[in-house]
Design a protein around this motif. Structure first.
Motif, PDB file in Angstrom:
ATOM      1  N   UNK A   1       7.279  16.227  -6.885  1.00 16.92           N
ATOM      2  CA  UNK A   1       7.461  15.123  -5.934  1.00 16.92           C
ATOM      3  C   UNK A   1       8.354  14.049  -6.555  1.00 16.92           C
ATOM      4  N   UNK A   2       8.202  13.828  -7.850  1.00 13.78           N
ATOM      5  CA  UNK A   2       9.032  12.823  -8.520  1.00 13.78           C
ATOM      6  C   UNK A   2      10.514  13.220  -8.470  1.00 13.78           C
ATOM      7  N   UNK A   3      10.816  14.487  -8.697  1.00 18.84           N
ATOM      8  CA  UNK A   3      12.201  14.954  -8.613  1.00 18.84           C
ATOM      9  C   UNK A   3      12.740  14.823  -7.196  1.00 18.84           C
ATOM     10  N   UNK A   4      11.889  15.124  -6.224  1.00 20.04           N
ATOM     11  CA  UNK A   4      12.293  14.976  -4.812  1.00 20.04           C
ATOM     12  C   UNK A   4      12.600  13.515  -4.484  1.00 20.04           C
ATOM     13  N   UNK A   5      11.754  12.614  -4.952  1.00 19.02           N
ATOM     14  CA  UNK A   5      11.980  11.185  -4.717  1.00 19.02           C
ATOM     15  C   UNK A   5      13.267  10.720  -5.399  1.00 19.02           C
ATOM     16  N   UNK A   6      13.509  11.207  -6.611  1.00 22.18           N
ATOM     17  CA  UNK A   6      14.713  10.829  -7.352  1.00 22.18           C
ATOM     18  C   UNK A   6      15.969  11.301  -6.626  1.00 22.18           C
ATOM     19  N   UNK A   7      15.927  12.498  -6.086  1.00 21.06           N
ATOM     20  CA  UNK A   7      17.111  13.066  -5.444  1.00 21.06           C
ATOM     21  C   UNK A   7      17.398  12.457  -4.076  1.00 21.06           C
ATOM     22  N   UNK A   8      16.342  12.136  -3.296  1.00 20.61           N
ATOM     23  CA  UNK A   8      16.570  11.761  -1.902  1.00 20.61           C
ATOM     24  C   UNK A   8      16.328  10.291  -1.583  1.00 20.61           C
ATOM     25  N   UNK A   9      15.369   9.653  -2.260  1.00 22.10           N
ATOM     26  CA  UNK A   9      14.918   8.342  -1.767  1.00 22.10           C
ATOM     27  C   UNK A   9      15.117   7.192  -2.748  1.00 22.10           C
ATOM     28  N   UNK A  10      15.614   7.435  -3.941  1.00 20.16           N
ATOM     29  CA  UNK A  10      15.731   6.346  -4.916  1.00 20.16           C
ATOM     30  C   UNK A  10      16.637   5.225  -4.408  1.00 20.16           C
ATOM     31  N   UNK A  11      17.763   5.598  -3.827  1.00 20.03           N
ATOM     32  CA  UNK A  11      18.705   4.582  -3.350  1.00 20.03           C
ATOM     33  C   UNK A  11      18.094   3.751  -2.220  1.00 20.03           C
ATOM     34  N   UNK A  12      17.386   4.425  -1.325  1.00 20.68           N
ATOM     35  CA  UNK A  12      16.786   3.698  -0.197  1.00 20.68           C
ATOM     36  C   UNK A  12      15.647   2.793  -0.666  1.00 20.68           C
ATOM     37  N   UNK A  13      14.926   3.217  -1.703  1.00 20.32           N
ATOM     38  CA  UNK A  13      13.838   2.387  -2.221  1.00 20.32           C
ATOM     39  C   UNK A  13      14.390   1.118  -2.864  1.00 20.32           C
ATOM     40  N   UNK A  14      15.525   1.239  -3.548  1.00 19.67           N
ATOM     41  CA  UNK A  14      16.139   0.055  -4.153  1.00 19.67           C
ATOM     42  C   UNK A  14      16.602  -0.949  -3.101  1.00 19.67           C
ATOM     43  N   UNK A  15      16.786  -0.487  -1.862  1.00 17.58           N
ATOM     44  CA  UNK A  15      17.237  -1.369  -0.773  1.00 17.58           C
ATOM     45  C   UNK A  15      16.067  -2.027  -0.028  1.00 17.58           C
ATOM     46  N   UNK A  16      14.818  -1.778  -0.454  1.00 20.48           N
ATOM     47  CA  UNK A  16      13.663  -2.369   0.227  1.00 20.48           C
ATOM     48  C   UNK A  16      13.745  -3.892   0.163  1.00 20.48           C
ATOM     49  N   UNK A  17      13.602  -4.530   1.307  1.00 18.02           N
ATOM     50  CA  UNK A  17      13.674  -5.980   1.389  1.00 18.02           C
ATOM     51  C   UNK A  17      12.279  -6.585   1.245  1.00 18.02           C
TER      52      UNK A  17
ATOM     53  N   UNK B   1       0.817  -1.212   0.000  1.00 20.46           N
ATOM     54  CA  UNK B   1       0.000   0.000   0.000  1.00 20.46           C
ATOM     55  C   UNK B   1       0.856   1.270   0.000  1.00 20.46           C
ATOM     56  N   UNK B   2       1.941   1.263   0.775  1.00 22.04           N
ATOM     57  CA  UNK B   2       2.808   2.450   0.825  1.00 22.04           C
ATOM     58  C   UNK B   2       3.452   2.717  -0.532  1.00 22.04           C
ATOM     59  N   UNK B   3       3.915   1.661  -1.203  1.00 21.25           N
ATOM     60  CA  UNK B   3       4.531   1.865  -2.509  1.00 21.25           C
ATOM     61  C   UNK B   3       3.512   2.334  -3.534  1.00 21.25           C
ATOM     62  N   UNK B   4       2.254   1.896  -3.402  1.00 22.51           N
ATOM     63  CA  UNK B   4       1.212   2.375  -4.311  1.00 22.51           C
ATOM     64  C   UNK B   4       0.958   3.867  -4.110  1.00 22.51           C
ATOM     65  N   UNK B   5       0.972   4.328  -2.862  1.00 19.65           N
ATOM     66  CA  UNK B   5       0.796   5.759  -2.588  1.00 19.65           C
ATOM     67  C   UNK B   5       1.936   6.558  -3.212  1.00 19.65           C
ATOM     68  N   UNK B   6       3.166   6.060  -3.076  1.00 19.84           N
ATOM     69  CA  UNK B   6       4.318   6.761  -3.651  1.00 19.84           C
ATOM     70  C   UNK B   6       4.233   6.804  -5.182  1.00 19.84           C
ATOM     71  N   UNK B   7       3.743   5.732  -5.793  1.00 18.73           N
ATOM     72  CA  UNK B   7       3.564   5.722  -7.253  1.00 18.73           C
ATOM     73  C   UNK B   7       2.552   6.796  -7.657  1.00 18.73           C
ATOM     74  N   UNK B   8       1.466   6.905  -6.883  1.00 17.57           N
ATOM     75  CA  UNK B   8       0.474   7.941  -7.180  1.00 17.57           C
ATOM     76  C   UNK B   8       1.078   9.334  -7.090  1.00 17.57           C
ATOM     77  N   UNK B   9       1.872   9.564  -6.032  1.00 20.87           N
ATOM     78  CA  UNK B   9       2.459  10.888  -5.820  1.00 20.87           C
ATOM     79  C   UNK B   9       3.493  11.233  -6.887  1.00 20.87           C
TER      80      UNK B   9
END
Length: 439
Positions: free
Chosen positions: A350-366, A336-344
């Motif tokens: 928001x997409x540029x913000x996600x690219x700059x700050x959270x892309x690396x951490x998202x790739x580390x999701x287990x 559900x959380x990843x679906x909300x982020x896809x919507x945003x």
């Protein structure tokens, strides 16, 4: 006579005592265990085998035989006995026998439901309570639901009990209605009953928390079937967000989620600024509230207005959602959380913000492997019955992940669900890196 082992009245007498057969089998198999059911004196059953609540006028010393189909026919007939005591005893026995699948189906074939209709308005509150409990068990079978829904007067009687009876009977009647509403065909019939949504909303405002939770589950199923009629429930659900009971808040959000699946519901969500309202719930100490909140947010963030509104709290919102995505022990929350982020990510800022700050951490999701997960999204580990035999077990109050497609749609498939989580992670990474044709 009364059988203490099944807590039921027995209607037949036979020359053969089954304890004799049990003793013979035990001796032939040379079993060396102590069985208080077979050994004398019979009175030793009194210390540990008696239920805490038993039927009236029980003579334990006369218990000898079990039920057969003939006995079930007799107790079905005794439901309309002129003797009030025999009627109570028969009703108590039917309640016990419907716990056994074979006997429940046989009683359904005997049209026990039609006999129970006449007892729903009985003057004795014990009879009214037992009738609702029996109907709840019968409604778990397809044949039972079809027989119940062939007489819509039962639903009207349940609503009458829910609105006017004492709280114990209101609870069991609400449980019966909730069990019926889980079936799609039954939901259609229930939704067509006049003022049923209005009556349930009236009871939600002033009833006990346990009964309110049952009503909210019923409403969620009814709204899922027809999201247009119950749109007047929007403000009531919004009021329940402030309730002190976490279970009430969680189920109110589930009802709101069904409302927001409709276009009118999403417009109302924009007017009441639900995305901002839900910000404080995604940091709640209760896991169920968080899961329901992000599930609702997955629908409130579909509109353009909500995306630009979420941009005002971009740092706070994305940080919390990315943190929740790393709770690999709760795959439903991750989904559900990843679906909300896809919507945003439809919003360029928001997409540029996600690219700059959270892309690396998202790739580390287990993502959990199927060996680490038993196929349920159960969040309360203490006091709730659950098990690892997830391919054959269905547990109430525990959401079990099932196939959405294929020939085995009702069979739990952990692999397909985990594959779904992995796919939505890839979609999120793709959404972060997506570039507009203008760029």
């Amino acid at each position: 006579m009364f059988c203490p082992h099944k807590n039921s009245y027995l209607q037949l007498v036979c020359a053969m005592n089954p304890r004799v057969i049990n003793k013979a089998v035990d001796q032939a198999m040379e079993k060396q265990h102590f069985d208080p059911h077979c050994d004398a004196p019979a009175a030793q059953r009194l210390d540990s085998m008696q239920p805490s609540l038993y039927a009236p006028h029980v003579d334990i010393s006369r218990a000898r035989l079990g039920f057969g189909h003939i006995g079930l026919r007799l107790i079905n007939r005794d439901l309309h006995s002129n003797d009030h005591l025999i009627q109570l005893q028969a009703l108590h026995s039917v309640l016990d026998q419907v716990q056994i699948s074979e006997n429940a189906l046989f009683l359904i074939d005997l049209h026990v439901v039609y006999r129970l209709i006449d007892l729903m308005q009985n003057r004795d509150p014990v009879i009214r309570e037992k009738v609702c409990m029996i109907l709840t068990h019968i409604a778990t079978y397809y044949q039972g639901r079809m027989q119940i829904m062939s007489r819509p007067i039962i639903i009207e009687n349940l609503i009458w009990l829910i609105m006017r009876d004492r709280k114990e009977i209101r609870y069991v009647a609400a449980s019966t209605l909730k069990t019926l509403a889980r079936d799609r065909c039954a939901s259609e019939v229930i939704s067509n009953i006049e003022d049923i949504i209005v009556n349930l909303l009236k009871m939600i405002k002033h009833d006990h928390a346990g009964i309110v939770v049952l009503h909210l589950k019923t409403l969620a199923n009814l709204i899922e079937w027809d999201p247009i009629k119950p749109l007047n429930a929007f403000q009531v659900m919004l009021t329940l967000f402030e309730d002190a009971d976490a279970a009430v808040v969680s189920h109110a959000m589930d009802c709101m989620t069904q409302l927001c699946k409709h276009e009118v519901g999403r417009k109302l969500a924009d007017e009441y600024d639900l995305t901002f309202v839900l910000r404080r719930f995604i940091v709640s100490p209760d896991v169920e509230v968080i899961i329901s909140a992000v599930g609702l947010m997955a629908y409130t963030t579909l509109t353009t207005r909500s995306k630009w509104r979420a941009k005002e709290a971009c740092n706070e919102l994305t940080k919390r959602l990315v943190t929740l995505c790393h709770t690999h022990t709760k795959p439903l929350m991750q989904l559900r959380c990843m679906q909300v982020l896809i919507n945003l990510c439809d919003c360029s800022d928001i997409r540029k913000h996600m690219k700059a700050r959270w892309e690396r951490k998202i790739k580390m999701i287990k993502i959990r492997t199927h060996e680490e997960w038993d196929g349920t999204s159960e969040t309360t580990s203490y006091g709730l019955k659950t098990g690892h035999n997830y391919r054959t077990m269905c547990i109430e109050n525990v959401e079990t992940i099932k196939n959405d497609y294929g020939d085995n749609a009702a069979i739990v498939n952990v692999h397909s669900y985990l594959l779904r989580v992995a796919q939505i992670k890839e979609r999120l990474i793709k959404a972060i890196n997506w570039k507009s044709y203008k760029d």
